[in-house]
Design an enzyme around this catalytic site. Structure first.
Site, PDB file in Angstrom:
ATOM      1  CG  ASP A   5      -6.148  -2.415   5.382  1.00 33.27           C
ATOM      2  OD1 ASP A   5      -5.091  -2.929   3.724  1.00 33.27           O
ATOM      3  OD2 ASP A   5      -5.006  -1.449   6.177  1.00 33.27           O
ATOM      4  NE  ARG A  17      -7.451  -8.783   0.841  1.00 34.16           N
ATOM      5  CZ  ARG A  17      -6.502  -7.637   1.183  1.00 34.16           C
ATOM      6  NH1 ARG A  17      -5.541  -7.046   0.511  1.00 34.16           N
ATOM      7  NH2 ARG A  17      -5.083  -7.403   2.312  1.00 34.16           N
ATOM      8  CB  THR A  74       1.269   0.497   4.381  1.00 29.32           C
ATOM      9  OG1 THR A  74       2.055  -0.809   3.940  1.00 29.32           O
ATOM     10  CG2 THR A  74       2.407   0.787   5.587  1.00 29.32           C
ATOM     11  N   GLY A  75       0.211  -3.032   5.548  1.00 25.94           N
ATOM     12  CA  GLY A  75       0.644  -4.395   6.044  1.00 25.94           C
ATOM     13  C   GLY A  75      -0.929  -5.065   5.667  1.00 25.94           C
ATOM     14  CB  THR A 134      -0.519   0.072   1.412  1.00 23.06           C
ATOM     15  OG1 THR A 134      -1.538  -1.192   1.431  1.00 23.06           O
ATOM     16  CG2 THR A 134      -1.782   0.848   1.226  1.00 23.06           C
TER      17      THR A 134
END
Lengths: 315, 315
Positions: free
Chosen positions: B212, B209, B232-233, B181
């Site tokens: 977030d 999918r 981000t992650g 991201t």
């Protein structure tokens, strides 16, 4: 009001006035709310899980044409039904959701499958339906969701739109149509909290709008250390306020009671932004809250060893 | 570290090791991070809005093949690119997002359009693209998003999958691929906070999918009374933790500083659930935080009347 276990449900909030609801229709709503409560309560009483209870309670409403979820879902601008749903397990903070699904009879069950069988939290549209197919969930024909009432609501909205200088992004926001989510929250005998929410969205909606119902923290949240929450109302405001999580955060960070936190979330914070709707909540002590800022909210609860209660209007 | 105005950016967190990054590639990343910072800072310095600054900064990364957003988006299982993005205005708490869009060059700009021109918070898929078309945003050909690097990542993931007894819902979760991201947060001279996040999702992802990045409160949040956050992650963990909103909630309800709240959100809460990643944040005093629990995070910041700083590795 503490209780060993219990369930709280809602079938939508909005401009529900005594004068606009015939005695017959009111009786039908009350009967289905009772049936939903009974389905969830029976599971809890037998020592079943909170997650099973909330899904069973929501299924009853999804299978009724009375509520804007499942069978009774409203129509989009194009005459489809696009549904949103989510579930959350307060014990593990695991959760799942589906958005904009068109051919799923019980969207809340698919949300649970996303939680249990995928590594994901949220799937949407045809992708979510492909996921359903992999797990042998039958897709229903679009006809299944046809009801005269919802179709006529769409026709009325389209007709009204013709006479308005309306932007492409404007929707029909007559209060009757916009508040139709259903949901349930429960505390089981093991002390686990769970929440489930399912919604047909808004009549005449366009552009694959996703509301708050599939969004963890907005329309749905459960955490064993605080509470379980399901919301109903004008979804965008719940998304901006993170209403469901906010109730939990105020309990955790400000040591508020469930009642205080739930009241502030709806009566103060949501209302201040101009949002309308309500929520249902239960905490680990079995205390419950059902605040709303609309004239009515289809709702009910049943606590351990107590009689079920259902209500529609404000007082 | 307080500052009159400032901007913080990230270009993804993950297993970024010195040994795996050539000097040439590292120089390219640093150059683009500097360009992103410069684009946002210039707007802020001239008295422009925080929202303009974060979108400009994100656009620079979206237009580069280096980052997993826009041009450099990873491929889904079927060989498409499905992107997510959102923006939030801390002054009004207005926000907008798009999910699973396939043909939008700059998803963050479409998220802003959703905020400004629709009554909605989140649109998805072809509906979101139809909305874009109404507002004369050109859809790009899918070819635009083709890069050898991302295509090869997909082929590698597909090849690896063949040799695994993998479930249909399993994805390639090599750390390199999953944290891509980009995002920016800013405080402008008027004291307004804003946040923007944009993501190409996960290599080999299936079933549409949604991560977030388009979810307000999970991957993105801004509130003038507290802070602006972009994460981000591994998105699912940020969705379960409501990480972006949680930083704000801990500041508002527990009177924590930005640094304390941001550290707890990543180092304690995200890590405890098993999630990996990081966030960037700025508050109304111009204090900033950039915590992450991965070996590296592409990141940078520039505060009023100070030099820009960019970094990649942990030290």
């Amino acid at each position: 009001m503490s209780s060993e276990f219990g369930i709280v449900i809602h079938g939508g909030a909005g401009t529900i006035l005594r004068m606009s609801l015939t005695a017959e229709l009111e009786a039908q709503y009350r009967e289905r709310l009772q049936a939903s409560l009974a389905a969830g309560y029976e599971i809890l009483e037998k020592g079943g899980g909170g997650l099973d209870a909330v899904c069973a309670a929501v299924n009853v409403m999804e299978n009724s044409p009375l509520f804007n979820a499942g069978k009774g879902a409203v129509f989009t601008h194009e005459g489809h039904n696009e549904q949103d749903a989510s579930v959350m397990d307060g014990r593990t903070l695991e959760c799942g959701g589906v958005a904009s699904v068109k051919r799923i009879k019980n969207p809340v069950d698919l949300a649970r499958l996303v939680m249990e069988k995928s590594e994901h939290v949220l799937l949407c549209g045809e992708g979510a339906e492909a996921f359903a197919t992999k797990y042998n969930i039958d897709l229903v024909d679009a006809d299944y969701f046809y009801t005269d009432m919802r179709w006529n609501q769409l026709q009325k909205a389209l007709e009204k739109e013709k006479h308005l200088k309306t932007d492409y992004s404007q929707l029909d926001h007559t209060p009757d149509d916009k508040h139709g989510t259903v949901g349930a929250v429960a505390l089981d005998k093991e002390g686990n909290l769970a929440a489930a929410t399912s919604s047909g969205g808004m009549t005449n909606k366009r552009f694959s709008r996703i509301g708050d119902s599939p969004i963890i923290g907005a329309g749905n949240y459960a955490n064993n250390s605080t509470c379980a929450v399901s919301t109903t109302g004008h979804g965008e405001f719940f998304m901006r306020c993170l209403t469901a999580y906010d109730v939990s955060a105020m309990m955790e960070y400000k040591q508020m009671t469930l009642t205080e936190a739930a009241e502030i979330a709806i009566v103060e914070k949501l209302t201040r932004l101009g949002g309308t709707g309500g929520l249902i909540a239960i905490d680990r002590q079995g205390d419950i809250a059902l605040p709303f800022n609309t004239p009515g909210m289809y709702r009910g609860y049943r606590l351990a060893n107590d009689e079920p209660a259902v209500a529609i209007f404000k007082e």
